[in-house]
Design a protein around this motif. Structure first.
Motif, PDB file in Angstrom:
ATOM      1  N   PRO A   1      10.152   3.020  -4.393  1.00 34.67           N
ATOM      2  CA  PRO A   1      11.476   3.599  -3.956  1.00 34.67           C
ATOM      3  C   PRO A   1      11.845   3.060  -2.367  1.00 34.67           C
ATOM      4  N   VAL A   2      13.088   2.947  -1.943  1.00 31.86           N
ATOM      5  CA  VAL A   2      13.426   2.430  -0.882  1.00 31.86           C
ATOM      6  C   VAL A   2      14.462   3.737   0.030  1.00 31.86           C
ATOM      7  N   LEU A   3      14.432   4.327   0.608  1.00 34.64           N
ATOM      8  CA  LEU A   3      15.467   5.011   1.284  1.00 34.64           C
ATOM      9  C   LEU A   3      15.792   4.388   2.692  1.00 34.64           C
ATOM     10  N   ILE A   4      17.173   4.842   3.164  1.00 33.42           N
ATOM     11  CA  ILE A   4      17.543   4.559   4.373  1.00 33.42           C
ATOM     12  C   ILE A   4      18.075   5.647   4.837  1.00 33.42           C
ATOM     13  N   VAL A   5      18.044   5.582   6.410  1.00 33.59           N
ATOM     14  CA  VAL A   5      18.778   6.551   6.995  1.00 33.59           C
ATOM     15  C   VAL A   5      19.593   5.654   8.103  1.00 33.59           C
ATOM     16  N   ASN A   6      20.878   5.673   7.999  1.00 36.31           N
ATOM     17  CA  ASN A   6      21.677   4.821   9.018  1.00 36.31           C
ATOM     18  C   ASN A   6      23.079   5.154   8.511  1.00 36.31           C
ATOM     19  N   ARG A   7      23.791   5.565   9.630  1.00 39.28           N
ATOM     20  CA  ARG A   7      25.307   5.880   9.577  1.00 39.28           C
ATOM     21  C   ARG A   7      26.160   4.936   8.711  1.00 39.28           C
ATOM     22  N   ASP A   8      25.974   3.696   9.000  1.00 38.14           N
ATOM     23  CA  ASP A   8      26.529   2.534   8.637  1.00 38.14           C
ATOM     24  C   ASP A   8      26.301   1.725   7.191  1.00 38.14           C
ATOM     25  N   PRO A   9      26.838   1.207   6.318  1.00 38.00           N
ATOM     26  CA  PRO A   9      26.313   0.334   5.295  1.00 38.00           C
ATOM     27  C   PRO A   9      25.216  -0.451   5.727  1.00 38.00           C
ATOM     28  N   THR A  10      24.432  -0.837   5.017  1.00 39.23           N
ATOM     29  CA  THR A  10      23.264  -1.911   5.587  1.00 39.23           C
ATOM     30  C   THR A  10      23.163  -2.905   4.308  1.00 39.23           C
ATOM     31  N   ARG A  11      22.608  -3.956   4.834  1.00 42.30           N
ATOM     32  CA  ARG A  11      22.275  -5.333   3.828  1.00 42.30           C
ATOM     33  C   ARG A  11      21.356  -4.756   2.633  1.00 42.30           C
ATOM     34  N   GLY A  12      20.626  -3.669   2.860  1.00 39.31           N
ATOM     35  CA  GLY A  12      19.568  -3.201   2.050  1.00 39.31           C
ATOM     36  C   GLY A  12      20.067  -2.275   1.053  1.00 39.31           C
ATOM     37  N   ASP A  13      21.350  -1.800   1.174  1.00 42.57           N
ATOM     38  CA  ASP A  13      22.038  -0.514   0.287  1.00 42.57           C
ATOM     39  C   ASP A  13      21.797  -0.667  -0.937  1.00 42.57           C
ATOM     40  N   ARG A  14      21.864  -1.894  -1.576  1.00 45.45           N
ATOM     41  CA  ARG A  14      21.914  -2.246  -2.944  1.00 45.45           C
ATOM     42  C   ARG A  14      20.563  -2.084  -3.541  1.00 45.45           C
ATOM     43  N   HIS A  15      19.528  -1.898  -2.613  1.00 46.07           N
ATOM     44  CA  HIS A  15      18.124  -1.892  -3.258  1.00 46.07           C
ATOM     45  C   HIS A  15      17.531  -0.487  -2.928  1.00 46.07           C
ATOM     46  N   ALA A  16      18.479   0.416  -2.358  1.00 45.18           N
ATOM     47  CA  ALA A  16      17.818   1.640  -2.075  1.00 45.18           C
ATOM     48  C   ALA A  16      18.319   2.907  -2.874  1.00 45.18           C
ATOM     49  N   ARG A  17      17.590   3.872  -3.129  1.00 45.27           N
ATOM     50  CA  ARG A  17      17.688   4.819  -4.118  1.00 45.27           C
ATOM     51  C   ARG A  17      18.860   5.700  -3.283  1.00 45.27           C
ATOM     52  N   ALA A  18      18.708   5.621  -2.016  1.00 43.15           N
ATOM     53  CA  ALA A  18      20.037   6.518  -1.289  1.00 43.15           C
ATOM     54  C   ALA A  18      19.917   6.239   0.114  1.00 43.15           C
TER      55      ALA A  18
ATOM     56  N   GLU B   1       0.845  -1.112   0.007  1.00 44.41           N
ATOM     57  CA  GLU B   1       0.059  -0.009  -0.015  1.00 44.41           C
ATOM     58  C   GLU B   1       0.834   1.332   0.102  1.00 44.41           C
ATOM     59  N   ALA B   2       2.121   1.284   0.421  1.00 45.81           N
ATOM     60  CA  ALA B   2       2.859   2.336   0.577  1.00 45.81           C
ATOM     61  C   ALA B   2       3.423   2.937  -0.900  1.00 45.81           C
ATOM     62  N   THR B   3       3.865   4.172  -0.775  1.00 43.74           N
ATOM     63  CA  THR B   3       4.510   4.840  -2.239  1.00 43.74           C
ATOM     64  C   THR B   3       5.890   4.731  -1.904  1.00 43.74           C
ATOM     65  N   THR B   4       6.548   4.800  -0.397  1.00 45.63           N
ATOM     66  CA  THR B   4       7.843   4.530  -0.499  1.00 45.63           C
ATOM     67  C   THR B   4       8.074   3.890   0.708  1.00 45.63           C
ATOM     68  N   LEU B   5       9.373   3.280   0.828  1.00 46.14           N
ATOM     69  CA  LEU B   5       9.873   2.539   2.152  1.00 46.14           C
ATOM     70  C   LEU B   5      10.842   3.165   2.666  1.00 46.14           C
ATOM     71  N   LEU B   6      10.730   3.750   4.004  1.00 44.57           N
ATOM     72  CA  LEU B   6      11.755   4.360   4.624  1.00 44.57           C
ATOM     73  C   LEU B   6      12.396   3.622   5.885  1.00 44.57           C
ATOM     74  N   ILE B   7      13.567   3.364   5.773  1.00 47.95           N
ATOM     75  CA  ILE B   7      14.311   2.645   6.683  1.00 47.95           C
ATOM     76  C   ILE B   7      15.028   3.550   7.544  1.00 47.95           C
ATOM     77  N   LEU B   8      14.856   3.392   9.121  1.00 43.87           N
ATOM     78  CA  LEU B   8      15.221   4.323  10.024  1.00 43.87           C
ATOM     79  C   LEU B   8      16.141   3.113  10.855  1.00 43.87           C
ATOM     80  N   GLY B   9      17.593   3.401  10.889  1.00 45.15           N
ATOM     81  CA  GLY B   9      18.378   2.637  12.196  1.00 45.15           C
ATOM     82  C   GLY B   9      18.244   1.339  11.965  1.00 45.15           C
ATOM     83  N   SER B  10      18.270   0.764  10.860  1.00 45.30           N
ATOM     84  CA  SER B  10      18.545  -0.672  10.825  1.00 45.30           C
ATOM     85  C   SER B  10      19.604  -1.027   9.954  1.00 45.30           C
ATOM     86  N   SER B  11      20.340  -2.100  10.329  1.00 49.82           N
ATOM     87  CA  SER B  11      21.348  -2.793   9.496  1.00 49.82           C
ATOM     88  C   SER B  11      20.854  -3.680   8.388  1.00 49.82           C
ATOM     89  N   LEU B  12      19.339  -3.991   8.596  1.00 50.50           N
ATOM     90  CA  LEU B  12      18.965  -4.976   7.777  1.00 50.50           C
ATOM     91  C   LEU B  12      19.617  -6.264   7.525  1.00 50.50           C
TER      92      LEU B  12
END
Length: 299
Positions: free
Chosen positions: A255-272, A226-237
């Protein structure tokens, strides 16, 4: 037989680099329909450590697994002694700027839903409603025999009475509310059974090695659809319980957006991936959108 999940993950060199521009997050929120998936990183500014990251607890602590808890009375004694002590500190944690910003986004109608991997209840304490607790919550206890639920505060009261004077000094408190204690500090801590049937009590959280209830997973998948965008906050996934929703969104072209200081396992799927501290980043985003936090005008 349930298989224990991988508790560590090493970023590969081909992951896209992070950015320090929170603009994509502000743009997505301004359009609305954003589904938030939060992880332990959003609670670090409340004094609760995360599992991974620079000072993550996994560098010194392996969480209790479902298999160990259910098969060993001594493991349960160790868990409840440590968890009882940790609950005293854990229960005093308060929402930080990141939690308050998420609540403000929700109240302004910018979110389509909120899923959290955390068991600390801080999103609800900040005022968020309709939170899906993917891994359960530490403030509830379930009996493995009769299936009955009871408040954690009631068990805490019973444990205090059964273990007078129990007050060891913990080396650290972990994201699952577990305190680091030695076997000597655990001693002969008295574990209590279910007050109704005498069965084994367990916090209503998904332990490592345990399965997230299928109905809960399907509810989260529906929120992703149902969402238009998935926003990840503080998860390494790192574990599949959260990564599967990132993959679902990416496969659907969302679109997948991630806010996390370190790289995550989901980075390759994220717009940023915004590689900045969460509280400051979300406060900045709220300011750009003209959304006040805690009743105060944003800068």
């Amino acid at each position: 037989m349930r298989v224990r999940p991988t508790l560590s993950w090493t970023p590969s060199e081909d992951l896209p680099p992070g950015t320090t521009d929170p603009g994509p997050v502000a743009d997505a929120l301004s359009a609305g329909g954003v589904l938030v998936l939060s992880g332990a990183g959003i609670s670090t500014e409340s004094g609760i450590p995360d599992y991974r990251g620079e000072n993550g607890s996994l560098s010194r602590h392996t969480p209790m697994t479902y298999q160990d808890f259910t098969s060993s009375a001594q493991a349960r004694r160790r868990y409840w002694a440590r968890s009882h002590l940790g609950w005293r500190t854990f229960g005093r944690a308060r929402p930080n700027a990141g939690h308050r910003a998420v609540t403000a986004f929700e109240r302004h109608g910018l979110l389509s839903g909120l899923i959290t991997q955390n068991v600390d209840g801080l999103h609800q304490a900040a005022g968020s409603e309709g939170v899906v607790e993917l891994h359960g919550s530490l403030d509830r206890v379930v009996c493995l025999s009769c299936g009955g639920f009871s408040p954690r505060r009631e068990l805490a009261r019973r444990l205090e009475e059964a273990n007078p004077g129990f007050a060891p000094v913990a080396a650290a408190i972990n994201p699952d509310g577990d305190a680091d204690l030695t076997d000597e500090q655990v001693g002969d801590f008295h574990v209590l059974p279910c007050a109704f049937c005498g069965g084994v009590l367990k916090p209503d959280v998904v332990f490592f090695g345990e399965t997230v209830p299928p109905r809960r997973v399907e509810h989260c998948r529906a929120l992703v659809r149902e969402a238009t965008t998935l926003l990840i906050l503080g998860s390494s996934l790192t574990v599949m319980s959260g990564l599967r929703f990132v993959r679902q969104a990416a496969e659907a072209g969302k679109p997948v957006l991630i806010v996390n200081r370190d790289p995550t396992r989901g980075d390759r799927h994220a717009r940023a991936r915004v590689a900045l501290p969460l509280g400051a980043t979300l406060t900045t985003v709220a300011g750009r959108l003209g959304i006040p936090l805690d009743g105060q005008a944003t800068a």
